[in-house]
Design an enzyme around this catalytic site. Structure first.
Site, PDB file in Angstrom:
ATOM      1  N   HIS A 153     -30.774  24.370  70.833  1.00 51.32           N
ATOM      2  CA  HIS A 153     -30.821  25.742  70.324  1.00 51.32           C
ATOM      3  C   HIS A 153     -30.547  25.751  68.832  1.00 51.32           C
ATOM      4  CE1 HIS A 153     -26.716  24.927  71.781  1.00 51.32           C
ATOM      5  NE2 HIS A 153     -26.261  25.826  70.921  1.00 51.32           N
ATOM      6  N   HIS A 155     -29.066  28.084  65.798  1.00 51.69           N
ATOM      7  CA  HIS A 155     -28.262  29.249  65.440  1.00 51.69           C
ATOM      8  C   HIS A 155     -28.847  29.848  64.168  1.00 51.69           C
ATOM      9  CE1 HIS A 155     -24.708  28.263  68.032  1.00 51.69           C
ATOM     10  NE2 HIS A 155     -25.208  27.035  67.895  1.00 51.69           N
TER      11      HIS A 155
END
Length: 167
Positions: A153, A155
């Site tokens: 992922h 951010h």
């Protein structure tokens, strides 16, 4: 595969015996390759993901609610439930493809990694999400880097000033 093509393909299997025969021969051979592990070392044959499902997989499956800010057929972006900045969005691949962390990336992942970065840039420009003049784009890779969820992922952080160096 788009539904229209999938429906056509299934109709061909159901109504055309020669098509069905070819389909059965190919799927039989592919199943044998799968059983024999022949796909494992073939570039672009699909990375096998044997890691346990994560909370992000449940968000993708809509089993857990999330505030989604961007979505297409390959990526999902949603607000972080534990934000580290006034604006904090996570961008994930919907299909993890073995990307539990960035250091697992291979040339097979070029397309999804590029799509994730473009999405992060678009989100960083979205003033309605609280982003201003700039954003910090972060990928934590592994335990020592602070990675908590092993589903790659990105951010996207903003809405405040960040100092350098981080951490």
């Amino acid at each position: 595969i788009p539904q229209k093509i999938s429906d056509w393909y299934q109709r061909m299997i159901d109504t055309e015996s020669a098509f069905k025969q070819v389909h059965d021969e190919i799927t039989g051979a592919l199943s044998k390759w799968e059983a024999d592990g022949r796909w494992e070392n073939m570039w672009l044959a699909g990375v096998r993901d044997t890691e346990p499902k994560t909370i992000f997989d449940k968000i993708v499956a809509k089993e857990i609610p999330a505030t989604i800010v961007k979505e297409d057929d390959k990526i999902l972006a949603f607000k972080d439930i534990n934000p580290a900045a006034p604006s904090h969005v996570l961008v994930i691949p919907k299909d993890r493809q073995g990307l539990t962390r960035l250091s697992n990336a291979t040339p097979e992942h070029y397309e999804i990694l590029g799509r994730m970065m473009v999405a992060a840039g678009e989100i960083a420009n979205d003033e309605s999400l609280g982003f201003g003049d700039g954003a910090r784009i972060v990928v934590n890779d592994g335990k020592e880097a602070g990675q908590e969820v092993y589903h790659l992922h990105i951010h996207v952080l903003g809405g405040r000033h960040f100092s350098w160096p981080p951490g």
